[in-house]
Design a protein around this motif. Sequence first.
Motif, short mmCIF file in Angstrom:
data_model
loop_
_atom_site.label_atom_id
_atom_site.label_comp_id
_atom_site.label_asym_id
_atom_site.label_seq_id
_atom_site.Cartn_x
_atom_site.Cartn_y
_atom_site.Cartn_z
N GLY A 130 0.83 -1.21 0.00
CA GLY A 130 0.00 0.00 0.00
C GLY A 130 0.86 1.26 0.00
N SER A 131 1.93 1.25 -0.79
CA SER A 131 2.89 2.36 -0.75
C SER A 131 2.35 3.65 -1.34
CB SER A 131 4.18 1.96 -1.47
OG SER A 131 3.98 1.82 -2.87
N ASN B 138 -2.99 -2.16 8.81
CA ASN B 138 -4.22 -2.70 8.23
C ASN B 138 -5.09 -3.27 9.35
OD1 ASN B 138 -5.63 -5.37 7.45
ND2 ASN B 138 -5.48 -4.31 5.50
N GLY C 158 -6.03 -6.65 2.23
CA GLY C 158 -4.72 -6.73 2.88
C GLY C 158 -4.54 -7.92 3.79
N ILE D 93 -2.35 -1.85 3.33
CA ILE D 93 -3.41 -1.98 2.33
C ILE D 93 -4.75 -1.87 3.03
CG2 ILE D 93 -4.52 -3.53 0.67
CD1 ILE D 93 -1.80 -4.76 0.12
N VAL D 94 -5.60 -0.98 2.55
CA VAL D 94 -6.89 -0.75 3.19
C VAL D 94 -7.84 -1.88 2.84
CG1 VAL D 94 -8.89 0.80 3.29
CG2 VAL D 94 -6.57 1.75 3.17
N GLY E 121 -0.71 4.82 -0.77
CA GLY E 121 -1.68 5.43 0.15
C GLY E 121 -0.99 6.34 1.15
N SER F 194 3.88 -1.90 -3.21
CA SER F 194 2.65 -2.36 -3.87
C SER F 194 1.62 -1.24 -3.90
CB SER F 194 2.06 -3.58 -3.16
OG SER F 194 1.20 -3.20 -2.09
N GLY F 195 0.82 -1.26 -4.95
CA GLY F 195 -0.27 -0.31 -5.10
C GLY F 195 -1.40 -0.93 -5.89
N ALA F 196 -2.46 -0.16 -6.08
CA ALA F 196 -3.63 -0.69 -6.81
C ALA F 196 -3.71 -0.11 -8.21
CB ALA F 196 -4.91 -0.40 -6.03
N GLY G 293 1.53 4.53 3.40
CA GLY G 293 2.67 4.12 2.59
C GLY G 293 3.59 5.27 2.24
#
Length: 401
Positions: free
Chosen positions: A14-15, A130, A112, A107-108, A17, A40-42, A20
């Motif tokens: 979740g970097s 998380n 996660g 990660i939300v 966000g 990691s990201g979305a 992150g």
Amino acid sequence: MHAGARPQRITVLGSTGSIGTNTLDVMARHPDRFEVFALSGATQVDLMLRQCAQFKPRFAVMVQAQAAAQLADKVRAEGLATHVLSGAAALDEVAAHPDVDAVMAAIVGAAGLSPCLAAARAGKRLLLANKEALVVGAEVFLDAVRQGGATLLPIDSEHSAIFQSLPEDAATWDARVEKIILTASGGPFRTRELATLKDVTPEQACAHPNWVMGRKISVDSATMMNKALEVIEARYLFGLPPERLEVVIHPQSIIHSMVQYRDSSVVAQLGTPDMRVPIAYGLSWPERMTSGAQALDFHALSAMTFESLDDHGHPARFAGLHLAWDALRGPRGTTAVLNAANEIAVAAFLARRIRFDQIHHVNQSCMSKLVPAAPHSLEDLLALDAQVRAAAEAVVHSLAP
């Protein structure tokens, strides 16, 4: 860090966000101590590209395949050596990789949970931002931590504050501690006229008075569901029974939480409302290092005030908060029911499908209708999560104008 020791290799899940990016900000201040192993990201391809260019991770994971393909093209064009992966399984891979020392789990949502379990089973130092790992995973997650020999460090400002205020020897917590007191700002609607809560817009709910956060957690703060999830998290993190967990309204967000001992003394952790403080503590524990946050100026500090939940028309105003204790008293899996229902309800509110005051109705309705079978694995948890989401969607549909 001892002279000659290599930097810790960190995976930041979740970097892209808020947690992150703050984590990377803290790490950048200590390049001799930390090395980014994976990010990691979305969907935020351009931000991930900038992070890859600055921190040069071995891996970058984009959960969505299209975003991963775009990132891979851009990484090649920039001549970067980062290897781009895609999909949920890749998150587990970079969380449990043998070359990783610590994992920031930011990660939300329930997405996660799987990489948190993977990191726990692999015995990593797990910096937990998380909530869902504990709220959804509960006993399943704690079993993985125990079996893997992982080190679990809380990153939420409240839980970090509690952890910093507790005795170092966890075996003494039950005997020495009377209760844990979580502070809550009360959110943006603490004093708003109750009758007008039905008119709250997503924009208003996302404007938090003290913290800069993502949209989902901002709405949770406005409903106090965020605090409900934190109560559940505190129960599993620190092992005290629910009746020894308390919440007090502290609008200034200077005291982040407190521990009351058997002799009635209270130990509190104070600081500016800046997430880099608990992040730096988690990264450096048991040491301390600079975070980049501004220090408290006691000469300029305004008065600190505290209010009972009852001061604000409770239970109508903060109705969602008491669902925490209801969920903890329910059968195993009930906390996962509350979390999944709330994720659907908040998404529906942000999409303007339901009113702000109907979020609680969705959550309460799902908790009253669904009695979960006790989950014993990730598959059980994900199946329960899917079941609750479908039920919550049905409730949302019934409320839609």
